[in-house]
Design a protein around this motif. Structure first.
Motif, short mmCIF file in Angstrom:
data_model
loop_
_atom_site.label_atom_id
_atom_site.label_comp_id
_atom_site.label_asym_id
_atom_site.label_seq_id
_atom_site.Cartn_x
_atom_site.Cartn_y
_atom_site.Cartn_z
N ALA A 1 1.08 -1.41 -0.37
CA ALA A 1 -0.40 -0.49 0.10
C ALA A 1 1.01 1.24 -0.02
O ALA A 1 0.37 2.32 -0.59
CB ALA A 1 -0.82 -0.09 0.98
N TRP A 2 1.45 0.99 0.62
CA TRP A 2 2.86 2.14 0.70
C TRP A 2 3.40 2.63 -0.45
O TRP A 2 4.93 3.82 -0.56
CB TRP A 2 4.10 2.32 2.08
CG TRP A 2 4.73 2.81 2.39
CD1 TRP A 2 4.56 4.49 2.07
CD2 TRP A 2 5.29 2.97 3.13
NE1 TRP A 2 4.87 5.51 2.80
CE2 TRP A 2 6.14 4.71 3.55
CE3 TRP A 2 6.56 2.10 4.06
CZ2 TRP A 2 6.96 4.80 4.72
CZ3 TRP A 2 7.48 2.92 4.34
CH2 TRP A 2 8.38 3.75 4.52
N MET A 3 3.91 1.94 -1.31
CA MET A 3 4.66 1.78 -2.69
C MET A 3 3.78 2.96 -3.31
O MET A 3 4.39 3.36 -3.99
CB MET A 3 4.63 0.83 -3.63
CG MET A 3 5.82 -0.98 -2.64
SD MET A 3 5.43 -1.88 -3.12
CE MET A 3 6.15 -3.30 -1.98
N GLY A 4 2.17 3.03 -3.31
CA GLY A 4 1.76 4.24 -3.83
C GLY A 4 1.79 5.01 -3.67
O GLY A 4 1.64 6.13 -4.51
N ASP B 1 -13.11 -5.84 -3.06
CA ASP B 1 -13.10 -5.25 -4.14
C ASP B 1 -14.44 -4.19 -3.77
O ASP B 1 -14.93 -4.61 -2.53
CB ASP B 1 -13.97 -5.86 -5.52
CG ASP B 1 -13.11 -6.61 -6.20
OD1 ASP B 1 -11.81 -6.21 -6.71
OD2 ASP B 1 -13.83 -7.60 -6.81
N PRO B 2 -14.68 -2.73 -3.73
CA PRO B 2 -13.82 -1.97 -4.53
C PRO B 2 -12.16 -1.74 -3.95
O PRO B 2 -12.07 -1.93 -2.72
CB PRO B 2 -14.07 -1.15 -4.46
CG PRO B 2 -15.15 -1.00 -3.54
CD PRO B 2 -15.03 -1.91 -3.27
N TYR B 3 -10.83 -1.71 -4.73
CA TYR B 3 -9.95 -1.71 -4.57
C TYR B 3 -9.42 -0.24 -3.69
O TYR B 3 -9.51 0.10 -4.07
CB TYR B 3 -9.12 -2.26 -5.34
CG TYR B 3 -7.48 -2.05 -4.79
CD1 TYR B 3 -6.79 -2.74 -3.46
CD2 TYR B 3 -6.54 -0.52 -5.20
CE1 TYR B 3 -5.52 -2.08 -3.65
CE2 TYR B 3 -4.90 -0.83 -4.24
CZ TYR B 3 -5.01 -1.83 -3.52
OH TYR B 3 -3.42 -1.82 -3.14
N THR B 4 -8.66 -0.48 -2.21
CA THR B 4 -8.41 0.55 -1.71
C THR B 4 -6.83 0.47 -0.76
O THR B 4 -6.85 -1.18 -1.41
CB THR B 4 -9.11 1.34 -0.86
OG1 THR B 4 -9.56 0.63 0.44
CG2 THR B 4 -10.30 2.06 -2.06
N PRO B 5 -5.89 1.05 -0.76
CA PRO B 5 -5.18 0.42 -0.12
C PRO B 5 -5.25 0.09 1.39
O PRO B 5 -4.33 -1.14 2.20
CB PRO B 5 -3.68 1.74 -0.04
CG PRO B 5 -3.34 2.24 -1.72
CD PRO B 5 -5.74 2.14 -1.88
#
Length: 451
Positions: free
Chosen positions: A98-101, A169-173
């Motif tokens: 998640a942090w990579m975003g 779904d729906p995707y969030t970090p």
């Protein structure tokens, strides 16, 4: 000292739950996070590939983990501790993804730490679980017990992938971190419940027997195991067979798509056909070893050697199909390859459980760790070498069909070599001519005989 009692099917199933919990965490990190990095974050596919390779590479620590459990003579603390490290690594890996975003460099650095933890956790828990199976399951049940435990791990893969896919779904970090935390927490809770009072206090040597047990360094213990001819040859067999097994895994679907024009959905279905064959092969060996059909068929050596040779023949079938361009027999050949793979792998695991108790005393964990480390390194190298060899062969020979045929032929040779190694391991265990070999802990007339 009286040996501890053997496990019945209830306790074997409890160990299967632990293996399923282990598989649930692993599939989240090696499959779900892989997809998120490549699709949602648009990162190079090489990144998750390297992270998964790290988790395999660090499993060279398996012999040290097994040695540690040999010293204490109890496996439960190592299984629980390993699962705690694995579950923590799974959560940290999700947070890193998640942090990579927003901060790619920091997220990747944290992911490296997480996958190191995952590899160490698998090493500690997986090795000790196998040793517990090897020491406490009766010889007559080993092939069936190995099949049950591995099927429960596969079930853990399937159930976790399905449920996690829906929950993401729906995707969030943040949702990714929440789902990963839930899977890891559930896996750790299942492990604690399944292992509660399972091993028992009778697993610990007491009195003079414990005091007299010599304590050697890890280096000396590993050297002692490596000097045992059967252990050394079995290590080489595990490495070669798993190298061949894993090398074909990543190129089968690209082969079907490139040479025969399979769509992504069709090639995925072909992979399902292969996994179905693996299941059939596993069940066949379990039934043959447990006498479910009224009598036992074959030996562990015969199923291991035969499964390797049959895998080689199936791969040669893929060579012929690829060169001829006739795809009508592709599905059947892939199914037979899966069945051969399943047969040799479950027979090899049962052999591993039997051989773990042979040789020097109090070295079961070290032996199992050595074999588990060889398997992990082979898996890490196999996927890399299989894909690299297919690219190299395509560059050298030009046509995709010929390139894949060359790689499949090489893998067939590896399986033949693995069969030779497996046969020599059992030959070295055999006594003088005319004497029937039986594992020291086998009761008369039960179990798959070594010969």
């Amino acid at each position: 000292m009286t040996p501890p009692p053997t496990f019945g099917w209830g306790r074997i199933l409890r160990l299967g739950l632990v293996q399923a919990a282990l598989g649930a965490v692993v599939v989240m990190t090696t499959s779900t996070l892989n997809r998120v990095m490549v699709v949602e974050l648009a990162l190079p596919a090489l990144l998750p590939g390297l992270l998964v390779a790290i988790h395999y590479l660090v499993q060279v620590a398996r012999p040290r983990m097994g040695y540690g459990s040999d010293l204490g003579r109890r496996r439960t603390p190592w299984i629980v501790g390993g699962m705690a490290v694995l579950a923590s690594g799974g959560v940290i890996a999700a947070a890193a993804t998640a942090w990579m975003g927003s901060h790619p460099a920091a997220g990747i650095a944290l992911a490296v730490v997480a996958f190191l933890m995952i590899g160490l956790g698998v090493s500690a828990s997986g090795t000790s679980l196998l040793v517990l199976l090897a020491k406490r399951v009766a010889p007559s049940r080993r092939a069936a017990a190995a099949t049950v435990v591995w099927l429960m791990m596969i079930a853990g893969f399937a159930v976790t992938a399905g449920l996690a896919g829906r929950l993401l779904d729906p995707y969030t970090p943040w949702r990714l971190v929440q789902v990963s935390f839930g899977v890891s927490a559930m896996a750790f809770a299942v492990t604690l419940l399944a292992l509660y009072r399972l091993e028992g206090d009778d697993a610990v040597p007491v009195g003079a027997a414990a005091a007299a047990a010599p304590r050697t360094s890890f280096r000396d213990a590993l050297t002692q195991v490596w000097t045992e001819p059967a252990a050394r040859r079995f290590t080489l067999f595990i490495f070669v067979s798993m190298l061949a097994f894993s090398a074909q895994d990543l190129i089968l679907e690209p082969f079907a798509g490139t040479v025969f024009g399979y769509t992504p959905g069709a090639s995925t279905q072909l992979s399902g056909v292969q996994h179905g064959g693996v299941l059939v092969g596993m069940l066949l060996v379990a039934a043959a070893g447990s006498g479910l059909a009224g009598q036992r068929w074959g030996s562990l050596r015969a199923w291991t050697v035969g499964g390797c040779l049959a895998s080689g023949v199936a791969l040669l079938g893929l060579v012929r199909i690829g060169l001829s361009g006739e795809g009508a027999w592709l599905g059947l050949t892939v199914f037979l390859l899966g069945a051969a793979n399943g047969a040799f792998s479950i027979a090899a695991i049962a052999s591993m459980m039997r051989l773990a108790g042979q040789g020097r005393q109090a070295r079961e964990g070290t032996r199992m760790g050595l074999w588990g480390g060889a398997q992990a390194v082979a898996f890490g190298l196999g996927g890399l070498l299989g894909t690299a060899a297919s690219d190299l062969a395509r560059w050298l020979v030009g046509t995709p069909a010929q390139a894949y045929a060359a790689v499949f032929a090489l893998e067939a040779l590896l399986f033949v070599g693995a069969a030779v190694l497996a046969a020599r391991v059992e030959t070295e265990q055999a006594p003088a001519r005319g004497v029937r070999h039986r594992s020291p802990d086998a009761a008369p007339g039960v179990g798959m005989e070594a010969r």
